[in-house]
Design a protein around this motif. Structure first.
Motif, short mmCIF file in Angstrom:
data_model
loop_
_atom_site.label_atom_id
_atom_site.label_comp_id
_atom_site.label_asym_id
_atom_site.label_seq_id
_atom_site.Cartn_x
_atom_site.Cartn_y
_atom_site.Cartn_z
N UNK A 184 0.83 -1.20 0.00
CA UNK A 184 0.00 0.00 0.00
C UNK A 184 0.87 1.25 0.00
N UNK A 185 0.24 2.35 -0.35
CA UNK A 185 0.95 3.62 -0.39
C UNK A 185 1.39 4.01 1.02
N UNK A 186 0.55 3.77 2.00
CA UNK A 186 0.88 4.13 3.38
C UNK A 186 2.11 3.36 3.88
N UNK A 187 2.23 2.08 3.50
CA UNK A 187 3.38 1.28 3.92
C UNK A 187 4.67 1.81 3.30
N UNK A 188 4.62 2.22 2.04
CA UNK A 188 5.81 2.75 1.37
C UNK A 188 6.21 4.06 2.02
N UNK A 189 5.24 4.91 2.34
CA UNK A 189 5.55 6.20 2.98
C UNK A 189 6.13 5.98 4.38
N UNK A 190 5.59 5.01 5.12
CA UNK A 190 6.11 4.72 6.46
C UNK A 190 7.55 4.22 6.38
N UNK A 191 7.87 3.38 5.40
CA UNK A 191 9.24 2.91 5.21
C UNK A 191 10.18 4.06 4.86
N UNK A 192 9.70 4.99 4.04
CA UNK A 192 10.53 6.14 3.66
C UNK A 192 10.81 7.02 4.87
N UNK A 193 9.81 7.24 5.70
CA UNK A 193 10.01 8.05 6.90
C UNK A 193 10.99 7.38 7.84
N UNK A 194 10.86 6.08 8.02
CA UNK A 194 11.77 5.33 8.88
C UNK A 194 13.20 5.39 8.34
N UNK A 195 13.40 5.23 7.03
CA UNK A 195 14.74 5.28 6.44
C UNK A 195 15.34 6.67 6.59
N UNK A 196 14.52 7.71 6.50
CA UNK A 196 15.00 9.08 6.67
C UNK A 196 15.44 9.30 8.11
N UNK A 197 14.69 8.77 9.05
CA UNK A 197 15.05 8.91 10.48
C UNK A 197 16.36 8.19 10.80
N UNK A 198 16.57 7.05 10.19
CA UNK A 198 17.79 6.27 10.45
C UNK A 198 19.00 6.79 9.69
N UNK A 199 18.80 7.77 8.81
CA UNK A 199 19.93 8.34 8.07
C UNK A 199 20.29 7.56 6.82
N UNK A 200 19.43 6.69 6.36
CA UNK A 200 19.72 5.91 5.15
C UNK A 200 19.47 6.72 3.88
N UNK A 201 18.67 7.79 4.01
CA UNK A 201 18.38 8.66 2.88
C UNK A 201 19.00 10.02 3.17
N UNK A 202 19.96 10.46 2.36
CA UNK A 202 20.58 11.76 2.63
C UNK A 202 19.57 12.89 2.35
N UNK A 203 19.64 13.93 3.16
CA UNK A 203 18.75 15.07 2.97
C UNK A 203 19.51 16.35 3.25
N UNK A 204 19.00 17.44 2.72
CA UNK A 204 19.62 18.74 2.93
C UNK A 204 20.96 18.83 2.24
N UNK A 205 21.94 19.42 2.94
CA UNK A 205 23.26 19.60 2.35
C UNK A 205 24.08 18.33 2.35
N UNK A 206 23.60 17.30 3.02
CA UNK A 206 24.29 16.02 3.02
C UNK A 206 23.97 15.20 1.77
N UNK A 207 23.01 15.67 0.98
CA UNK A 207 22.61 14.89 -0.20
C UNK A 207 23.69 14.94 -1.25
N UNK A 208 23.57 14.08 -2.19
CA UNK A 208 24.59 13.95 -3.23
C UNK A 208 24.51 15.08 -4.17
#
Length: 100
Positions: free
Chosen positions: A76-100
């Motif tokens: 489901x869409x909600x499950x994918x969004x929840x996984x994305x939020x969790x990965x962002x919290x754990x630092x698996x997805x770079x954000x801001x100035x840390x991004x590529x």
């Protein structure tokens, strides 16, 4: 004086080369490609009948215009969004100035 003379000389040279390369109608050889006669064995009606069938035998759709159907998924869409939020919290997805 030199600039005017140089300009006039180059203009005359350009005109002379342009006029010398003009083709004349009587210069073409007798075996020119435009003088070849083509003799066909089909009648006008046969050619017109074949031309009328062309739109029905060809596709009106341009090549590469089909879009691949979206793949079916059980997630489901909600499950994918929840996984994305969790990965962002754990630092698996770079954000801001840390991004590529």
């Amino acid at each position: 004086m030199n600039a005017k003379f140089l300009f006039a000389a180059t203009t005359l040279a350009a005109l002379a080369s342009a006029f010398s390369s003009i083709a004349r109608a009587d210069d073409a050889p007798l075996s020119s490609q435009f003088a070849i006669q083509a003799a066909g064995s089909r009648t006008r009606a046969e050619v017109m009948a074949e031309a009328a069938t062309v739109p029905t035998t060809r596709s009106q759709e341009p090549n590469g215009s089909r879009v691949i159907a979206a793949p079916k998924s059980s997630v489901t869409v909600q499950a994918v969004r929840a996984e994305a939020v969790q990965a962002l919290r754990l630092g698996k997805i770079p954000s801001g100035e840390m991004s590529f």
